[in-house]
Scaffold this motif. Structure first.
Motif, short mmCIF file in Angstrom:
data_model
loop_
_atom_site.label_atom_id
_atom_site.label_comp_id
_atom_site.label_asym_id
_atom_site.label_seq_id
_atom_site.Cartn_x
_atom_site.Cartn_y
_atom_site.Cartn_z
N TYR A 95 0.83 -1.20 0.00
CA TYR A 95 0.00 0.00 0.00
C TYR A 95 0.87 1.26 0.00
O TYR A 95 0.66 2.19 -0.79
N LEU A 96 1.89 1.28 0.84
CA LEU A 96 2.75 2.46 0.95
C LEU A 96 3.51 2.72 -0.35
O LEU A 96 3.82 3.87 -0.66
N ASP A 111 2.25 5.36 -3.05
CA ASP A 111 2.22 6.78 -2.70
C ASP A 111 0.78 7.21 -2.38
O ASP A 111 0.20 8.07 -3.05
N GLY A 165 -3.11 7.99 2.46
CA GLY A 165 -2.56 7.58 3.76
C GLY A 165 -3.32 8.10 4.97
O GLY A 165 -2.75 8.15 6.07
N VAL A 209 -6.46 3.77 5.30
CA VAL A 209 -5.62 2.71 5.88
C VAL A 209 -6.50 1.65 6.54
O VAL A 209 -6.25 0.45 6.41
N ALA A 244 3.06 6.51 6.29
CA ALA A 244 2.60 7.11 5.02
C ALA A 244 2.95 8.60 5.01
O ALA A 244 3.46 9.12 4.00
N ARG A 277 6.89 9.02 4.76
CA ARG A 277 7.45 8.71 3.43
C ARG A 277 7.02 9.76 2.40
O ARG A 277 7.77 10.09 1.49
N LYS A 278 5.80 10.29 2.58
CA LYS A 278 5.33 11.35 1.67
C LYS A 278 6.24 12.57 1.80
O LYS A 278 6.65 13.18 0.82
#
Ligand code: FES
Ligand code: FES
Length: 163
Positions: free
Chosen positions: A117-118, A121, A124, A129, A154, A157-158
Motif C-alpha cells: 500500500y505504501l 504513494d 494515507g 488505511v 505514510a 514517506r510522503k
C-alpha cells in the motif's frame, strides 16, 4: 509418481532454482525449502492474511498460490524489510512504537500488506488505511495501533518524497 517441476523464484533479491511438487503452496515453499519462516500460516485457506507476501509487487495470500505459479516471479517476504545489520525498517519501528502488535502472529502479513500500500504513494489517511488493513485478521490489537502505525509511515514517506 510424484509430479515435480523446476521453478525459478527470485526471493528478496536472490534467485533460487527449486524442484517443486505441483501441489506445494508458495507459503510452504518459502518456509520449508527456503527457511523463510517469517511468512506465517494461520487459516491456510485465504481468510486471515497472515501469509501475505508480495508477488511482483502485489500482495497475495501465499497459502493460495502454488509455488509453480510463481515461476519467474519476484517475491518479497517480511525478511526483506529489516536492514542488513538487523535494524528494523521504518514501518516495523512504527508498529512497535504504536503498539501495532501483541502476540505478533499476524504481523508479517500486515507489514507486507502495508508495504504494498505504501509503495503506491497513497493518501494515507486513517479511513483509507483502515480499509486496506481490513483485508487481514488480527485477534489481539483491535486494529487502532496498526492503523496509527501505517498512517504515521505514510506521512513520513510522503514528506521524504517531497523533500
Ligand atoms: S494462512 Fe493464508 S490467508 Fe490465512
Ligand atoms: S497481534 Fe496477535 S493476532 Fe495480531
Amino acid at each position: 509418481m510424484i509430479d515435480r517441476h523446476l521453478v525459478t523464484l527470485t526471493v528478496n533479491g536472490r534467485e533460487h532454482e527449486l524442484l517443486l511438487e505441483s501441489r506445494k503452496t508458495l507459503a510452504d515453499t518459502l518456509r520449508e525449502d527456503l527457511g523463510l519462516t517469517g511468512t506465517h500460516l494461520g487459516c491456510e485457506h485465504g481468510i486471515c492474511g497472515a501469509c501475505t507476501v508480495l508477488l511482483d509487487g502485489e500482495p497475495v495470500r501465499a497459502c493460495l498460490v502454488f509455488g509453480v505459479q510463481a515461476d519467474g516471479a519476484e517475491v518479497r517476504t517480511v525478511e526483506s524489510l529489516a536492514e542488513e545489520g538487523g535494524e528494523l525498517n521504518d514501518l516495523q519501528q512504527s508498529f512497535s512504537r504504536n503498539h501495532g502488535l501483541q502476540c505478533g502472529f499476524c504481523t508479517p502479513g500486515f507489514l507486507m500488506l502495508a508495504e504494498a500500500y505504501l509503495d503506491t504513494d497513497p493518501v494515507g489517511d486513517a479511513e483509507e488505511v483502515r480499509e486496506v488493513v481490513s483485508a487481514n485478521l488480527c485477534r489481539c490489537t483491535g486494529y487502532q495501533g496498526i492503523v496509527d502505525a501505517v498512517v504515521e509511515v505514510a506521512a513520513a514517506r510522503k514528506e521524504q518524497r517531497q523533500a
